[in-house]
Design an enzyme around this catalytic site. Sequence first.
Site, PDB file in Angstrom:
ATOM      1  N   LYS A  81       0.882  -1.175   0.000  1.00 48.66           N
ATOM      2  CA  LYS A  81       0.000   0.000   0.000  1.00 48.66           C
ATOM      3  C   LYS A  81       0.914   1.217   0.000  1.00 48.66           C
ATOM      4  O   LYS A  81       1.415   1.639   1.033  1.00 48.66           O
ATOM      5  CB  LYS A  81      -0.916  -0.004   1.228  1.00 48.66           C
ATOM      6  CG  LYS A  81      -2.242   0.756   1.022  1.00 48.66           C
ATOM      7  CD  LYS A  81      -2.107   2.254   0.816  1.00 48.66           C
ATOM      8  CE  LYS A  81      -1.795   2.971   2.113  1.00 48.66           C
ATOM      9  NZ  LYS A  81      -1.757   4.472   1.928  1.00 48.66           N
ATOM     10  N   GLU A 114       9.099   1.339  11.700  1.00 50.51           N
ATOM     11  CA  GLU A 114      10.110   2.403  11.751  1.00 50.51           C
ATOM     12  C   GLU A 114       9.343   3.708  11.722  1.00 50.51           C
ATOM     13  O   GLU A 114       8.753   4.078  10.714  1.00 50.51           O
ATOM     14  CB  GLU A 114      11.083   2.274  10.580  1.00 50.51           C
ATOM     15  CG  GLU A 114      12.338   3.110  10.751  1.00 50.51           C
ATOM     16  CD  GLU A 114      12.244   4.442  10.014  1.00 50.51           C
ATOM     17  OE1 GLU A 114      12.053   5.468  10.712  1.00 50.51           O
ATOM     18  OE2 GLU A 114      12.349   4.449   8.790  1.00 50.51           O
ATOM     19  N   CYS A 129      13.444  10.581   7.708  1.00 51.17           N
ATOM     20  CA  CYS A 129      13.185  10.162   9.091  1.00 51.17           C
ATOM     21  C   CYS A 129      14.439  10.260   9.948  1.00 51.17           C
ATOM     22  O   CYS A 129      14.348  10.447  11.169  1.00 51.17           O
ATOM     23  CB  CYS A 129      12.632   8.745   9.122  1.00 51.17           C
ATOM     24  SG  CYS A 129      13.690   7.508   8.336  1.00 51.17           S
ATOM     25  N   GLU A 141       8.164  16.411  16.012  1.00 51.37           N
ATOM     26  CA  GLU A 141       8.714  16.182  14.674  1.00 51.37           C
ATOM     27  C   GLU A 141       8.039  17.115  13.667  1.00 51.37           C
ATOM     28  O   GLU A 141       6.809  17.175  13.585  1.00 51.37           O
ATOM     29  CB  GLU A 141       8.505  14.732  14.249  1.00 51.37           C
ATOM     30  CG  GLU A 141       9.146  14.412  12.907  1.00 51.37           C
ATOM     31  CD  GLU A 141       8.996  12.955  12.509  1.00 51.37           C
ATOM     32  OE1 GLU A 141       9.927  12.408  11.896  1.00 51.37           O
ATOM     33  OE2 GLU A 141       7.928  12.367  12.806  1.00 51.37           O
TER      34      GLU A 141
END
Length: 484
Positions: free
Chosen positions: A177, A253, A287, A388
């Site tokens: 996906k 992750e 990331c 973040e």
Amino acid sequence: MTEFRNFIDGQFVSGRGDGFANHFPTTGEVIGEIRAADKAQVDQAVGAARAALKGPWGRMSVPERIGLLRKLAEGINARFDDFLAAEIRDTGKPRSIASHIDIPRGAANFNVFADQVATLGTESFAMPTPDGTGALNYAVRTPRGVIAVICPWNLPLLLMTWKVAPALACGNTVVVKPSEETPATATLLGEVMNDVGIPAGVYNVVHGRGPGCAGEFLTTHADVDGITFTGETRTGEAIMAAAARGVRPVSLELGGKNPGIIFDDADFDKTMEGIGRACFANTGQVCLGTERIYVQRGIFDRVAEGLADKARSYRFGDPFDTVTTMGPVISVEHRAKVLSFYDKARSEGANLVAGGGVPDLQGYEGGYWVEPTVWTGLPETSPVISEEIFGPCTHLTPFDTEEEAIALANNSPYGLATSIWTENLTRAHRVAGQVEVGISWVNCWFLRDLRTAFGGSKASGIGREGGIHSMEFYSELRNVCVKL
């Protein structure tokens, strides 16, 4: 206009769910249409993947699978320009980045895990028995089954193949996906799968969003045997909750608020080159990027100005032009999020060292652009330092002692990565072992040996991928005990 179709059981099929547009982030123009897979089509994809486990794919020997993985790498490289154009149009990232990182690594992942499975061994133990004849225990490694691969939009091909390659190497089948923002390269890979002879049902792609759509249909599906996801922590929590039903394994992750630590004995030029990339590469949409930096007080001003020079050095513009070094962020919504943090920094009285707004780009006014930005002066409680952002920005804070730097770095719910800059080897080892992250770099950033463990701690994820660690997730170990 391009229609991005689902790839199910070796065939491209139009979705029957909601439709939405695919935008070129550089200009904001609509370049394609996505029709999401509905629940029945997700069922069909999972069913095709399940059936393929019992078909020719499931009966293949390891050498045969290795041969097909290498053909996949060759197939991507043979269509390098097609994959490059698709990745650039989806993400807006410059050709200078995508041509050197995204597409080469996307192909290389298949070779890396072909090498890994070719040399993969298992353990055996001889044991005594009361009658003196003994017994032999040995391990058999089998595929885990149908793997749901939920992919992010920042490195679409690279991070998708980082999961698909080891999954296929271990004999699994996959339903991918991709992010609704970046459907192109996962779809294009379906053509290569057919071209090189991967059996139908081994690789499937379902498009759509997450909640109430293809993502939720896939992760909650009872016939999915494992889920791997890269993305934000909140989504990872939802996936982990879904995986609890059926006690299915996950590899997650997740987000990060990665610290950099610069000591006063660091090589200045080497540090500026490395920490500059850590803050601004891929428009900060990495990331592993560095959004908070702790600098020893004696060199603080010099580092701040050096990093500001790096921020001002980037060139915006046509991503297909080799002189362009920074692209836009992925979407109008993400730009609004990033700029909201720019506003927060301003309202909290941050010292703006560089950037802080939107570049004035004639001809690209509709694109999702933001300036690389450097701040100082905010307290550690500021959302700019604690949350973040995932944009091309960073905040610098001074420190005096090594202990203080470690405490500041660890003062976060996240724990993905850090970079430590010092010429003192003893200090480097000492600090690297104390920062609570999955990956510590010393005098470098984003330097990856793909055999090593990759993943985060705390709210940055669960599990490890890379090398043997990927093989452990994508396979089951069964022990066989034979009485002699």
